[in-house]
Design a protein around this motif. Structure first.
Motif, short mmCIF file in Angstrom:
data_model
loop_
_atom_site.label_atom_id
_atom_site.label_comp_id
_atom_site.label_asym_id
_atom_site.label_seq_id
_atom_site.Cartn_x
_atom_site.Cartn_y
_atom_site.Cartn_z
N UNK A 158 26.30 27.24 65.22
CA UNK A 158 27.23 27.74 65.75
C UNK A 158 28.11 28.37 67.33
N UNK A 159 26.67 28.68 67.37
CA UNK A 159 26.76 28.86 69.54
C UNK A 159 25.58 29.94 69.13
N UNK A 160 24.32 29.82 70.67
CA UNK A 160 23.96 30.55 70.69
C UNK A 160 24.03 32.04 70.71
N UNK A 164 22.42 35.93 69.88
CA UNK A 164 21.88 36.33 71.13
C UNK A 164 22.47 38.23 71.18
N UNK A 165 23.60 37.90 70.12
CA UNK A 165 24.33 39.49 69.35
C UNK A 165 23.34 39.79 68.38
N UNK A 166 22.94 38.70 67.38
CA UNK A 166 22.62 39.58 66.13
C UNK A 166 21.30 39.18 66.00
N UNK A 167 20.45 38.74 66.37
CA UNK A 167 19.32 38.43 66.21
C UNK A 167 18.35 39.82 66.89
N UNK A 168 18.71 40.85 68.07
CA UNK A 168 17.84 41.37 68.47
C UNK A 168 17.90 42.68 67.86
N UNK A 169 19.36 42.59 67.18
CA UNK A 169 19.47 44.57 66.33
C UNK A 169 18.26 44.14 64.90
N UNK A 170 18.97 42.69 64.32
CA UNK A 170 17.72 42.52 63.10
C UNK A 170 16.44 42.57 63.86
N UNK A 254 20.62 45.64 59.95
CA UNK A 254 22.03 44.85 59.15
C UNK A 254 23.07 45.23 59.82
N UNK A 255 23.52 46.53 60.37
CA UNK A 255 24.76 47.05 60.00
C UNK A 255 25.32 47.10 61.60
N UNK A 256 24.28 46.88 62.79
CA UNK A 256 24.46 47.11 64.26
C UNK A 256 25.05 46.17 64.93
N UNK A 257 24.08 44.61 63.78
CA UNK A 257 25.17 43.40 64.19
C UNK A 257 26.80 43.62 64.23
N UNK A 258 26.80 43.64 62.61
CA UNK A 258 28.34 43.27 62.75
C UNK A 258 29.76 44.60 63.95
N UNK A 259 28.32 45.18 63.90
CA UNK A 259 29.25 46.46 65.09
C UNK A 259 29.52 45.40 66.66
N UNK A 260 28.26 45.06 66.47
CA UNK A 260 27.76 44.67 68.01
C UNK A 260 29.16 42.85 67.94
N UNK A 261 29.28 42.15 67.22
CA UNK A 261 30.19 41.14 67.13
C UNK A 261 31.16 41.82 67.02
N UNK A 262 31.84 42.92 66.69
CA UNK A 262 33.03 43.30 66.40
C UNK A 262 33.61 43.26 67.76
N UNK A 263 32.84 44.30 68.50
CA UNK A 263 32.72 44.73 70.25
C UNK A 263 32.42 44.05 71.00
N UNK A 264 31.32 43.25 70.64
CA UNK A 264 31.79 41.87 71.41
C UNK A 264 33.02 40.65 71.12
N UNK A 265 33.96 40.94 70.65
CA UNK A 265 34.45 39.63 70.02
C UNK A 265 35.29 39.17 71.47
N UNK A 266 35.81 39.96 71.73
CA UNK A 266 36.41 39.42 73.08
C UNK A 266 35.78 39.32 74.33
N UNK A 267 34.63 39.17 74.24
CA UNK A 267 34.12 38.26 75.58
C UNK A 267 33.32 37.31 74.66
N UNK A 268 32.74 37.05 73.75
CA UNK A 268 32.17 36.36 72.92
C UNK A 268 33.87 34.88 72.75
N UNK A 269 34.47 35.36 72.39
CA UNK A 269 35.34 34.54 72.84
C UNK A 269 35.96 33.69 74.06
N UNK A 270 35.97 34.91 75.43
CA UNK A 270 36.32 33.97 76.74
C UNK A 270 35.08 33.33 76.77
#
Length: 657
Positions: A158-160, A164-170, A254-270
């Protein structure tokens, strides 16, 4: 658990080493399992990918058909994944059943070779636990491995930046769990062992509650059980403390990646990440990675150590899977060793009756009472007051007096069953109560205790080791049990306490006391259900027993005549001396002797019958036990009758102190 523990990891003989060798030997099955897992993983990859493309290329672009088509691809992936899951279970069965067969072979071979009493438990329960737990571990480990691979590949597709957001906390969560896995396994095993030790100890204690009560061992047994409960509590607390790290690994991975995806959503969309890709990433984390990680943590963290414990017990040998190369002793298994001790005690010869309590020096009295005072309540009048008495070793002492005067109370104080209000009691130089003094005395009460089992088990109850049959038969002959022993069929005969008369139970208890190692013997009306001849034989046996000090709470004046010394208890006063001296000095003793002398010509002494007879009558079983020629002796209107010749004042038997 005693004995040397097998390591959980490392080395060819460890659980992990043998597990890896087992998997290498079955690499075709492992390969087939991996292939079907890849098909199952396609579902994980396509679910998030199809959802992202359906949104970006279809619904958000106004192309509903394209969006539905992508959703259809996701539905087909679910069907293909279900087919792969079905084949996965078949491959797992092909991997697990050989393990079960091997364990069954180990258990059966060991049971036949070593006559292992725990083989049935191992075959019916532990093997099934091992099979089910191993299957569960294979499933959760395989599921996490392939699910994580499918989800990470999907995120990269989908997008590297999503990777980068999900793999480190996992990775951090998995690493944290891996670091705590071994400490968790050790503490889980310690908890299981502590729980098993409680179960094994209670399994031995509960059937023997009557024995414990009869022996006055309630405090010691309660302390032993309490120690095991405290050990389990400490193990549970330690396990709970390390369990916090398990929760932390789930939160981080398992739960920190969800928080990071939502917190970085504006940056990712940009940065060019599409909304569909962001939704797909959330689906990967919430629907795939988090459940897979939860299953891994709970399954591997809890069941892994359980499987290691069971495998170590079912296949205790190291190195090759050779059932004959056992290197761990049987006592490494507490459940097995306790069963072996209970069910097949080792019988060996005991050369003599060497006491674990060495005889004290001759100048130390057997019993020393100093200003002894006792009352049954804080405001009650004393039953015994300021009694001072010294009984030399080897003395035969009779204690006489009216009912309720305190004779049994005195026996209880000397035995350590009661604690005085004032004064002190010393037994063979040791303070009473106390464990050392308790080992120097044996107390036989009026109601003798007999438990279900063999005659030799009852007679040897107070001996630390099995009693040689020759010594047991000699003791039975000395006390007067030999005729009954022959009638029952010998020492190995099983007896039912409910079918024994009160006199038969007393003879068993007297022989048990005779075989004990205690130098001080306290008979608290322990012969009241025997006739005068049988009573005399038993008392003379104890009087002639080497190194024995005999104290008899007498109910017949003949017991006082046989004794070296007599203690006459009369309320708060007591007189001590031999028979002739007391006849001159003690009016109460003269009255007791006179009462017996006026009736001895007409009838033998008949002590009260057992209080448990609801009809007020007791059949007489045989000569030697209290009776009147196999007739029936009736109780009085209150459930008992004071027979002529007893040293009583007509008071209630139950009121005896």
């Amino acid at each position: 658990m005693t004995g040397r523990r097998r390591p959980l990891t490392g080395g060819p003989g460890s659980v992990r080493g043998r597990g890896l060798r087992f998997l290498r030997e079955r690499w075709p099955v492992v390969g087939r399992l991996a292939a079907w897992s890849v098909l199952e993983t396609g579902q994980t990859f396509l679910m998030g990918y199809a959802l992202a493309r359906g949104l970006d290329k279809g619904f958000l672009a106004g192309r509903t058909g394209v969006g539905l088509a992508w959703l259809g691809v996701g539905a087909l992936a679910v069907v293909a994944g279900a087919y792969g899951t079905g084949r996965v279970y078949g491959a797992v069965a092909a991997l697990v059943e050989p393990l079960r067969d091997r364990l069954v072979r180990h258990v059966v071979e060991r049971g036949v070779r070593e006559a292992d009493g725990g083989a049935l438990s191992g075959l019916t329960q532990q093997v099934e636990i091992a099979r089910d737990t191993f299957a569960g571990l294979v499933m959760v480990s395989r599921s996490f491995l392939f699910t994580a691979a499918g989800a990470l590949v999907g995120l990269f597709s989908l997008d590297p930046l999503l990777l980068l957001v999900v793999a480190p906390p996992l990775a951090a969560g998995v690493a944290l769990f891996a670091a705590t896995l071994r400490p968790l396994a050790r503490r889980q095993e310690a908890f299981l062992v502590a729980d098993e030790e409680i179960a094994a100890h209670l399994g031995a204690v509960c059937p023997g509650l009557r024995d414990i009560t009869a022996g006055g061992a309630e405090t010691a047994v309660a302390a032993e059980v309490g120690d095991r409960i405290d050990a389990e509590l400490r193990a549970a607390r330690s396990l709970a403390h390390w369990g916090v790290m398990r929760v932390m690994s789930l939160a981080v991975g398992g739960q920190l990646p969800i928080v990071l995806l939502l917190a970085t959503a504006p940056w990712l969309l940009h940065r060019g990440v599409t909304p569909g890709a962001l939704v797909g990433a959330l689906a990967y984390v919430t629907q795939s990675l988090l459940p897979a990680l939860q299953n891994l943590v709970h399954g591997l963290g809890t069941s892994g150590s359980r499987l290691a414990v069971v495998l170590r017990r079912l296949a205790p040998e190291t190195g090759a899977d050779n059932a004959g190369d056992a290197t761990y002793p049987d006592h490494a298994d507490p459940s097995r060793s306790s069963t072996a001790v209970r069910e097949a005690p080792v019988r060996h010869a005991v050369p003599d009756r060497a006491s674990p309590c060495p005889a004290p020096p001759p100048h130390i009295p057997a019993i020393a009472l100093s200003s002894l005072t006792f009352a049954y309540g804080p405001v009650s009048d004393p039953v015994i007051k300021d009694l001072t008495l010294t009984v030399p070793q080897g003395t035969h002492l009779a204690v006489v007096g009216p009912s309720g005067i305190g004779k049994s109370t005195l026996a209880g104080l000397v035995a350590g069953m009661l604690e005085p209000r004032q004064g002190s009691v010393r037994l063979c130089g040791y303070s009473v109560p106390g464990p050392t003094s308790s080992a120097h005395r044996v107390l036989i009460p009026q109601e003798a205790y007999v438990f279900s089992g063999s005659v030799e088990e009852n007679l040897g109850q107070l001996r630390p080791d099995p009693v040689p049959e020759a010594e047991l038969l000699a003791a039975a002959d000395a006390v007067g049990l030999a005729p009954l022993l022959r009638e029952w069929g010998g020492p190995a005969a099983r007896i039912d306490p409910e079918k024994l008369s009160a006199g038969e139970r007393q003879l068993i208890a007297l022989t048990r006391a005779y075989l004990s190692c205690a130098p001080v013997v306290l008979l608290d009306e322990a012969t009241c259900h025997l006739d005068a001849v049988a009573e005399e034989r038993a008392e003379r046996a104890f009087a002639d027993r080497p190194g024995t000090t005999l104290v008899v709470v007498a109910h017949r004046i003949s017991s006082a005549r046989r004794a070296d010394r007599v203690l006459v208890m009369d309320g708060l006063h007591a007189v001590y001396g031999d028979h002739d001296t007391l006849t001159r000095r003690s009016p109460l003793y003269r009255d007791l002797v006179g009462t017996w002398s006026t009736t001895v010509r007409t009838a033998p002494s008949q002590p009260p019958l057992a209080l448990g007879d609801p009809d007020g009558v007791d059949p007489v079983a045989r000569p030697g036990l209290t009776g009147d020629g196999r007739h029936v002796v009736a109780h009085g209107p209150v459930g008992q009758m004071e027979a002529s010749g007893d040293l009583r004042d007509g008071g209630s038997l139950g009121g005896e102190g």
